[in-house]
Design an enzyme around this catalytic site. Structure first.
Site, short mmCIF file in Angstrom:
data_model
loop_
_atom_site.label_atom_id
_atom_site.label_comp_id
_atom_site.label_asym_id
_atom_site.label_seq_id
_atom_site.Cartn_x
_atom_site.Cartn_y
_atom_site.Cartn_z
N ASP A 18 45.78 16.34 -54.57
CA ASP A 18 46.93 15.76 -53.87
C ASP A 18 48.14 16.64 -54.12
OD1 ASP A 18 48.44 13.96 -52.32
OD2 ASP A 18 49.15 12.94 -54.12
N SER A 19 49.13 16.51 -53.23
CA SER A 19 50.38 17.25 -53.41
C SER A 19 51.09 16.78 -54.68
CB SER A 19 51.28 17.02 -52.20
OG SER A 19 51.46 15.63 -51.99
N CYS A 81 45.40 14.14 -50.07
CA CYS A 81 46.73 14.22 -49.43
C CYS A 81 46.55 14.22 -47.91
CB CYS A 81 47.41 15.51 -49.88
SG CYS A 81 49.01 15.78 -49.12
N GLU A 167 58.41 8.02 -55.75
CA GLU A 167 58.28 8.95 -56.89
C GLU A 167 59.41 8.77 -57.90
OE1 GLU A 167 56.77 12.62 -56.91
OE2 GLU A 167 55.06 11.86 -55.80
N CYS A 197 49.36 7.86 -45.96
CA CYS A 197 50.00 8.66 -47.00
C CYS A 197 49.57 8.10 -48.36
CB CYS A 197 51.52 8.60 -46.86
SG CYS A 197 52.41 9.36 -48.22
N HIS A 199 51.03 7.67 -51.03
CA HIS A 199 51.98 6.87 -51.80
C HIS A 199 52.17 5.44 -51.28
CE1 HIS A 199 52.91 10.80 -53.30
NE2 HIS A 199 53.91 10.38 -54.04
N1 DGL Z 1 50.37 13.23 -50.56
C1 DGL Z 1 51.17 13.19 -49.34
C2 DGL Z 1 50.40 12.51 -48.23
O1 DGL Z 1 49.45 11.78 -48.46
C3 DGL Z 1 52.49 12.49 -49.58
C4 DGL Z 1 53.42 13.25 -50.47
C5 DGL Z 1 53.93 14.53 -49.87
O2 DGL Z 1 54.71 14.51 -48.91
O3 DGL Z 1 53.53 15.56 -50.39
O4 DGL Z 1 50.73 12.71 -47.08
#
Ligand code: DGL
Length: 280
Positions: A18-19, A81, A167, A197, A199
């Site tokens: 993930d990012s 992600c 976050e 997403c 989050h």
């Molecule tokens: N992990 C990203 C997603 O699922 C969200 C966070 C980001 O913007 O990096 O799209």
């Protein structure tokens, strides 16, 4: 890190990328479903968010992350992600994988969510997608839903403020922002809403409340682990080599106070995050 128990015996793993830290939720759901499978999580916390970046940058970052996970013996990588799944996955599968790791696999989270949404939704219903700006711009969810249901009505909404707010521990301030974001989805009569997403499951109850109890929420944490189990059952050549020692390692590219607080919010029971040097 010593990855071998016996000389010459490589312990392959499932990689989850993930990012940032939101993907820990998916990793936790996968571990719950497949507790014995070894798992390596990588969160690129030094460079999160990806969702506000260009397609080229998202590809470069994702490519570096996937490369890192393969070099650390992942047999299969789940790109948790959505932004990376939307903007980089296809190119990685088509260009990078065949030349570098033809026997390994990289899977995303968009298709399982689109499948679950379509399976659960009546013909005439309207689909909603709440996601980062990059995911919305890519229209990847629209493509995947339309493949399964060609005449589907789909409304997308970018929610760029939610990732930084979550976050930074600002969940308690999220409700009015969620109300703003979901208003066009409600106006369009959305009856199935994909949380596109990593989050957003953190504020799932608020989103459900804002949309109304009759709206079906598709949460990838409920969907991806079962789909992964099915995939592994259908692909013993991928599943077989993955070690079953129940070893789960969580790595991040930067460990800040806010990352620590966010990790604690997701895992009140505690989680050990190892910091690795940046990927770039
Ligand atoms: N992990 C990203 C997603 O699922 C969200 C966070 C980001 O913007 O990096 O799209």
């Amino acid at each position: 890190m010593d990855d071998t128990l016996l000389p010459g015996v490589l312990l392959l793993k499932i990689g989850v990328f993930d990012s940032g830290l939101g993907g820990l939720l998916i990793a936790r759901s996968i571990i719950h479903e497949l507790p014995d499978h070894d798992c390596l999580y990588l969160g690129d916390t030094a460079r999160v968010p990806y969702g506000t970046r260009s397609k080229e940058t998202i590809y470069t970052f994702t490519h570096q992350a996937v490369d890192y996970l393969f070099r650390h013996d992942c047999e299969l990588i789940i790109v948790a992600c959505n932004t990376a799944s939307a903007d980089a996955l296809r190119r990685i599968q088509q260009e990078y994988l065949p030349t570098h790791y033809p026997d390994r696999r990289v899977l995303g989270v968009l298709i399982p969510a689109a499948e679950a949404a379509v399976e659960a939704t009546a013909e005439e219903a309207v689909f909603g997608v709440l996601a980062t700006q990059a995911t919305v711009t890519s229209a990847a969810f629209v493509r995947e839903i339309t493949k399964l249901r060609p005449d589907a009505q789909i409304v997308q909404q970018a929610a760029p403020l939610l990732v930084p707010l979550i976050e930074m521990g600002g969940v308690k301030f999220a409700r009015p922002i969620i109300d703003e974001y979901v208003a066009p989805l409600k106006t369009a009569g959305v009856s199935t809403l994909i949380l596109g997403c990593t989050h957003y499951p953190v504020v799932r109850d608020m989103i459900q409340d804002a949309m109304g109890p009759e709206v079906r929420i598709v949460d990838q944490n409920d969907v991806v682990p079962g789909k992964l189990r099915d995939y592994l059952r259908r692909h013993p050549e991928i599943d077989g080599p993955i070690a079953r020692t129940g070893r789960h390692v969580f790595q991040v590219t930067d460990f800040t106070h806010s990352a620590e607080a966010f990790a604690r919010q997701l895992f009140p029971e505690g989680i050990e995050l190892q910091t690795i040097p940046g990927l770039g």
